[in-house]
Design an enzyme around this catalytic site. Structure first.
Site, PDB file in Angstrom:
ATOM      1  N   GLN A  11       0.845  -1.184   0.000  1.00  0.00           N
ATOM      2  CA  GLN A  11       0.000   0.000   0.000  1.00  0.00           C
ATOM      3  C   GLN A  11       0.893   1.252   0.000  1.00  0.00           C
ATOM      4  OE1 GLN A  11      -3.744  -0.132   0.181  1.00  0.00           O
ATOM      5  NE2 GLN A  11      -2.934  -2.003  -0.730  1.00  0.00           N
ATOM      6  N   ASP A  43       9.990  10.973  -0.130  1.00  0.00           N
ATOM      7  CA  ASP A  43      10.647  10.703  -1.403  1.00  0.00           C
ATOM      8  C   ASP A  43      12.059  11.286  -1.390  1.00  0.00           C
ATOM      9  OD1 ASP A  43      10.436   9.924  -4.389  1.00  0.00           O
ATOM     10  OD2 ASP A  43      11.113  12.003  -4.445  1.00  0.00           O
ATOM     11  N   TYR A  48      20.094  14.054  -4.679  1.00  0.00           N
ATOM     12  CA  TYR A  48      19.636  15.253  -3.984  1.00  0.00           C
ATOM     13  C   TYR A  48      20.666  15.754  -2.973  1.00  0.00           C
ATOM     14  CZ  TYR A  48      15.026  13.912  -5.838  1.00  0.00           C
ATOM     15  OH  TYR A  48      13.978  13.548  -6.653  1.00  0.00           O
ATOM     16  N   LYS A  77      16.279   6.607  -5.103  1.00  0.00           N
ATOM     17  CA  LYS A  77      16.498   6.402  -6.537  1.00  0.00           C
ATOM     18  C   LYS A  77      17.968   6.171  -6.857  1.00  0.00           C
ATOM     19  CE  LYS A  77      12.894   9.859  -7.089  1.00  0.00           C
ATOM     20  NZ  LYS A  77      13.153  10.571  -5.830  1.00  0.00           N
ATOM     21  N   HIS A 110      16.373   6.299 -11.605  1.00  0.00           N
ATOM     22  CA  HIS A 110      16.014   7.721 -11.634  1.00  0.00           C
ATOM     23  C   HIS A 110      15.735   8.240 -13.044  1.00  0.00           C
ATOM     24  CE1 HIS A 110      16.678  11.546  -9.027  1.00  0.00           C
ATOM     25  NE2 HIS A 110      15.708  11.739  -9.875  1.00  0.00           N
TER      26      HIS A 110
END
Length: 309
Positions: A11, A43, A48, A77, A110
């Site tokens: 889920q 996320d 990043y 990712k 990614h």
């Protein structure tokens, strides 16, 4: 919270917190606030540059009883420079170390792009590896292995077209659980969404409010007159309307914010219901416009057209 059932039967929360472009020193507090407000999905991505800070926030939230690991849905990712089969497993292990986790709920490829090890954003042709030399299915086979080892409960992709997805599915043992793509009313992505839903691939929208990315000076959909009109009618904010529209389409959203009031506002979009006329009016704003054009990767064999084909 509402959820999307993945093809793994897991889920996935329909709304989460995005951490792209969250500055150092900001992402920790944003995650702590978000979890207290009820967010479950965070996320992240290696590129990043803030996964250690994110990991500390997740660790502290669990340690202080704000949530449990089982309630959270953590996404990360694989960056483009780790597509070589020998680099895939070390990449997720580094992410797990940085996030202080034993497993990810979802790990994504990614971009459908391969770069030489050690490159972040490419600057020249020599930074790239052709997909002829390093096909996506070789990278995906390693993703499947890490899933089987329990390092990622679900695996998926990001920025993949239906053509690239179909090609991957034909050679894969495991169908991607999720395709994370740019989507907002200026980039509705109806055909891709329809394809993914037929293939039981969930769709997650990044930049659901538009973007202030350097690639574009286009105004954001939250400033569109039609969005503002609908927002006033429903006594909601334009951002809430954009998020509610995506969720009503069965698309998960990961708006990024580091401001408490915005985090509250975005989360409250779960309660907003749009009628059919509103949904159609928003979809009619489509202009197939990308804030994230892909031109940053247009080196070597890659062109903007080939990335999105």
């Amino acid at each position: 919270m509402r959820y999307i059932t993945l093809n793994t039967d897991a889920q996935m929360p329909v709304i989460g917190l995005g951490t792209w472009q969250a500055a150092p020193g900001e992402v920790y507090q944003a995650i702590r606030w978000a979890i207290k407000l009820g967010y479950q999905m965070i996320d992240c991505a290696a590129i990043y540059g803030n996964e250690k800070e994110a990991g500390q926030a997740i660790h502290d939230a669990i340690a202080e009883g704000d949530t449990t690991r089982e309630r959270l849905f953590i996404v990360s990712k694989l960056w483009n420079d780790s597509h070589n089969p020998e680099n895939v497993l070390p990449a997720i292990k580094q992410t797990l170390t940085d996030l202080q986790l034993d497993y990810l709920d979802l790990y994504l490829v990614h971009w459908p792009i391969a770069q030489k090890k050690g490159t972040t954003v490419p600057e020249k042709d020599e930074d790239m590896i052709s997909l002829k030399d390093l096909p996506l299915e070789l990278t995906w086979a390693e993703m499947e292995k890490m899933h089987q080892q329990g390092l990622a409960k679900a695996i998926g992709v990001s920025n993949f077209s239906s053509k690239k997805l179909q090609s991957l599915i034909e050679k894969a043992e495991i169908v991607p659980a999720v395709n994370q793509i740019e989507s907002h009313p200026f980039l509705v992505q109806k055909d891709l969404l329809d394809y993914c839903q037929k293939q039981m691939i969930a769709v997650m929208a990044y930049s659901p409010l538009g973007s202030q990315h350097k690639d574009s000076s286009e105004k954001r959909p939250i400033a569109d007159e039609k969005i503002i009109e609908i927002a006033k009618k429903l006594n909601a904010s334009p951002a809430q309307i954009l998020l509610a529209w995506q969720m009503a389409r069965g698309v998960a959203v990961i708006p990024k914010s580091v401001h408490l009031e915005r985090l509250k506002e975005n989360f409250a979009s779960l309660a907003i219901e749009l009628d059919e006329d509103d949904m159609n009016a928003i979809s009619a704003l489509n202009k197939d416009f990308r804030y994230i054009s892909g031109k940053s990767f247009a080196y070597g064999d890659y062109s903007v057209e080939s990335i999105w084909d």
